[in-house]
Scaffold this motif. Sequence first.
Motif, PDB file in Angstrom:
ATOM      1  N   LEU A 112      47.239  41.282   8.789  1.00  0.00           N
ATOM      2  CA  LEU A 112      47.411  39.908   8.328  1.00  0.00           C
ATOM      3  C   LEU A 112      48.608  39.281   9.017  1.00  0.00           C
ATOM      4  CD1 LEU A 112      46.757  37.585   6.330  1.00  0.00           C
ATOM      5  CD2 LEU A 112      48.250  38.728   4.691  1.00  0.00           C
ATOM      6  N   ARG A 113      48.379  38.124   9.634  1.00  0.00           N
ATOM      7  CA  ARG A 113      49.455  37.401  10.312  1.00  0.00           C
ATOM      8  C   ARG A 113      49.461  35.971   9.810  1.00  0.00           C
ATOM      9  NH1 ARG A 113      46.647  40.120  15.061  1.00  0.00           N
ATOM     10  NH2 ARG A 113      47.564  42.192  14.965  1.00  0.00           N
ATOM     11  N   VAL A 114      50.642  35.517   9.382  1.00  0.00           N
ATOM     12  CA  VAL A 114      50.785  34.165   8.866  1.00  0.00           C
ATOM     13  C   VAL A 114      51.384  33.295   9.953  1.00  0.00           C
ATOM     14  CG1 VAL A 114      51.874  32.716   7.113  1.00  0.00           C
ATOM     15  CG2 VAL A 114      51.064  35.020   6.509  1.00  0.00           C
ATOM     16  N   GLY A 115      50.791  32.118  10.168  1.00  0.00           N
ATOM     17  CA  GLY A 115      51.296  31.192  11.173  1.00  0.00           C
ATOM     18  C   GLY A 115      52.700  30.731  10.856  1.00  0.00           C
ATOM     19  N   MET A 116      53.433  30.297  11.868  1.00  0.00           N
ATOM     20  CA  MET A 116      54.781  29.809  11.638  1.00  0.00           C
ATOM     21  C   MET A 116      54.851  28.323  11.921  1.00  0.00           C
ATOM     22  SD  MET A 116      56.743  31.757  14.729  1.00  0.00           S
ATOM     23  CE  MET A 116      57.866  30.514  15.297  1.00  0.00           C
ATOM     24  N   VAL A 117      55.723  27.676  11.176  1.00  0.00           N
ATOM     25  CA  VAL A 117      55.929  26.242  11.356  1.00  0.00           C
ATOM     26  C   VAL A 117      56.713  26.024  12.632  1.00  0.00           C
ATOM     27  CG1 VAL A 117      56.937  24.164  10.362  1.00  0.00           C
ATOM     28  CG2 VAL A 117      55.964  25.932   8.860  1.00  0.00           C
ATOM     29  N   ASP A 168      37.695  37.577  17.848  1.00  0.00           N
ATOM     30  CA  ASP A 168      38.798  38.529  17.725  1.00  0.00           C
ATOM     31  C   ASP A 168      39.617  38.374  16.452  1.00  0.00           C
ATOM     32  OD1 ASP A 168      39.842  36.073  18.354  1.00  0.00           O
ATOM     33  OD2 ASP A 168      41.223  36.815  19.891  1.00  0.00           O
ATOM     34  N   ALA A 169      39.191  37.517  15.512  1.00  0.00           N
ATOM     35  CA  ALA A 169      39.986  37.314  14.295  1.00  0.00           C
ATOM     36  C   ALA A 169      39.198  36.520  13.263  1.00  0.00           C
ATOM     37  CB  ALA A 169      41.281  36.570  14.627  1.00  0.00           C
ATOM     38  N   THR A 202      37.077  44.907  10.416  1.00  0.00           N
ATOM     39  CA  THR A 202      38.442  45.297  10.772  1.00  0.00           C
ATOM     40  C   THR A 202      39.175  44.240  11.595  1.00  0.00           C
ATOM     41  OG1 THR A 202      37.629  46.446  12.744  1.00  0.00           O
ATOM     42  CG2 THR A 202      37.879  47.758  10.743  1.00  0.00           C
ATOM     43  N   LEU A 203      38.630  43.038  11.679  1.00  0.00           N
ATOM     44  CA  LEU A 203      39.288  41.992  12.452  1.00  0.00           C
ATOM     45  C   LEU A 203      40.604  41.586  11.803  1.00  0.00           C
ATOM     46  CD1 LEU A 203      36.338  39.587  13.344  1.00  0.00           C
ATOM     47  CD2 LEU A 203      37.484  41.206  14.848  1.00  0.00           C
ATOM     48  N   PRO A 204      41.606  41.244  12.609  1.00  0.00           N
ATOM     49  CA  PRO A 204      42.845  40.733  12.027  1.00  0.00           C
ATOM     50  C   PRO A 204      42.622  39.357  11.401  1.00  0.00           C
ATOM     51  CG  PRO A 204      42.941  40.628  14.418  1.00  0.00           C
ATOM     52  CD  PRO A 204      41.672  41.352  14.064  1.00  0.00           C
ATOM     53  N   VAL A 205      43.477  39.034  10.451  1.00  0.00           N
ATOM     54  CA  VAL A 205      43.410  37.764   9.742  1.00  0.00           C
ATOM     55  C   VAL A 205      44.563  36.888  10.205  1.00  0.00           C
ATOM     56  CG1 VAL A 205      43.468  36.666   7.476  1.00  0.00           C
ATOM     57  CG2 VAL A 205      42.390  38.926   7.750  1.00  0.00           C
ATOM     58  N   LEU A 206      44.244  35.688  10.660  1.00  0.00           N
ATOM     59  CA  LEU A 206      45.250  34.707  11.060  1.00  0.00           C
ATOM     60  C   LEU A 206      45.251  33.630   9.988  1.00  0.00           C
ATOM     61  CD1 LEU A 206      44.411  34.432  14.873  1.00  0.00           C
ATOM     62  CD2 LEU A 206      45.940  36.045  13.707  1.00  0.00           C
ATOM     63  N   PHE A 207      46.346  33.569   9.235  1.00  0.00           N
ATOM     64  CA  PHE A 207      46.413  32.768   8.011  1.00  0.00           C
ATOM     65  C   PHE A 207      47.336  31.571   8.236  1.00  0.00           C
ATOM     66  CE2 PHE A 207      45.357  33.739   3.454  1.00  0.00           C
ATOM     67  CZ  PHE A 207      45.761  32.537   2.904  1.00  0.00           C
ATOM     68  N   SER A 208      46.817  30.365   8.062  1.00  0.00           N
ATOM     69  CA  SER A 208      47.616  29.156   8.224  1.00  0.00           C
ATOM     70  C   SER A 208      48.785  29.134   7.244  1.00  0.00           C
ATOM     71  CB  SER A 208      46.730  27.929   7.980  1.00  0.00           C
ATOM     72  OG  SER A 208      47.497  26.794   7.674  1.00  0.00           O
ATOM     73  N   TYR A 217      57.415  36.675  -2.627  1.00  0.00           N
ATOM     74  CA  TYR A 217      56.015  37.066  -2.593  1.00  0.00           C
ATOM     75  C   TYR A 217      55.783  38.078  -1.477  1.00  0.00           C
ATOM     76  CZ  TYR A 217      55.120  34.220   1.576  1.00  0.00           C
ATOM     77  OH  TYR A 217      55.124  33.720   2.844  1.00  0.00           O
ATOM     78  N   SER A 218      54.685  38.796  -1.609  1.00  0.00           N
ATOM     79  CA  SER A 218      54.158  39.634  -0.534  1.00  0.00           C
ATOM     80  C   SER A 218      52.655  39.428  -0.520  1.00  0.00           C
ATOM     81  CB  SER A 218      54.538  41.106  -0.725  1.00  0.00           C
ATOM     82  OG  SER A 218      54.153  41.558  -2.004  1.00  0.00           O
ATOM     83  N   LEU A 219      52.070  39.673   0.632  1.00  0.00           N
ATOM     84  CA  LEU A 219      50.686  39.305   0.869  1.00  0.00           C
ATOM     85  C   LEU A 219      50.000  40.435   1.631  1.00  0.00           C
ATOM     86  CD1 LEU A 219      49.353  36.435   0.397  1.00  0.00           C
ATOM     87  CD2 LEU A 219      49.802  36.014   2.816  1.00  0.00           C
ATOM     88  N   ALA A 220      48.755  40.726   1.282  1.00  0.00           N
ATOM     89  CA  ALA A 220      47.996  41.732   2.025  1.00  0.00           C
ATOM     90  C   ALA A 220      46.530  41.339   2.031  1.00  0.00           C
ATOM     91  CB  ALA A 220      48.170  43.118   1.419  1.00  0.00           C
TER      92      ALA A 220
END
Length: 199
Positions: free
Chosen positions: A192-197, A57-58, A14-20, A178-181
């Motif tokens: 799911l959290r996507v990094g920001m530029v 934690d992720a 159940t860990l959150p995903v930190l996506f580059s 697009y959408s992502l899960a």
Amino acid sequence: MTSLVPVPLIGKATLPVLFSDEVLQRFLDAAAIEYAFITPEEPRPCFAVLLGTFADDALIVSDLAFGRNARVTDPSAREEFATTIVPKFGSAYENSVRAWWLDPADLLGITREADARGLDVLGSVHLHPDWHRLGPECERGRPLSERPTPMDAYVFRSAGWPLNVVCYLERQHGEFYYSLAAWNGDCESLPLRVGMVTA
């Protein structure tokens, strides 16, 4: 689908995903190329292995690797589709372009290279196009999304990876959207959290 021993899910389910954001863009670029060649007879899949690290934690996705689709060349894949997948999920999966079976030699190479770089194989990401618009008439009533299909759920459970990302891609008014899960190996949703530029 792969033939490697599954990664244990204990403590990671159940860990959150930190996506580059850079990794995501690389996948979207590859998916857009495949999308351009989709026809009603050819769904053109796009699939990549997600690499990164297991933090306390992720799950941190920092890279990806593409491999070949061995769906029609690997004897195990041909047998699995003929004896299990087509009978269970329907004749649409007789189409040799539909669905993905990662070449075992490629997965071994990806795993070894990741290990040499101090990265873990976290799971996979794959494309869901707006097949209900692009595919044959019989697909019109079954829209895809960023949610797993029953076939996806079967693959997620079989692979045993702690992270499975589905990317829905469609073209509307001349632009891609697009959408992502993210999902764990039991097909449960992961944050799911996507990094920001940043400048």
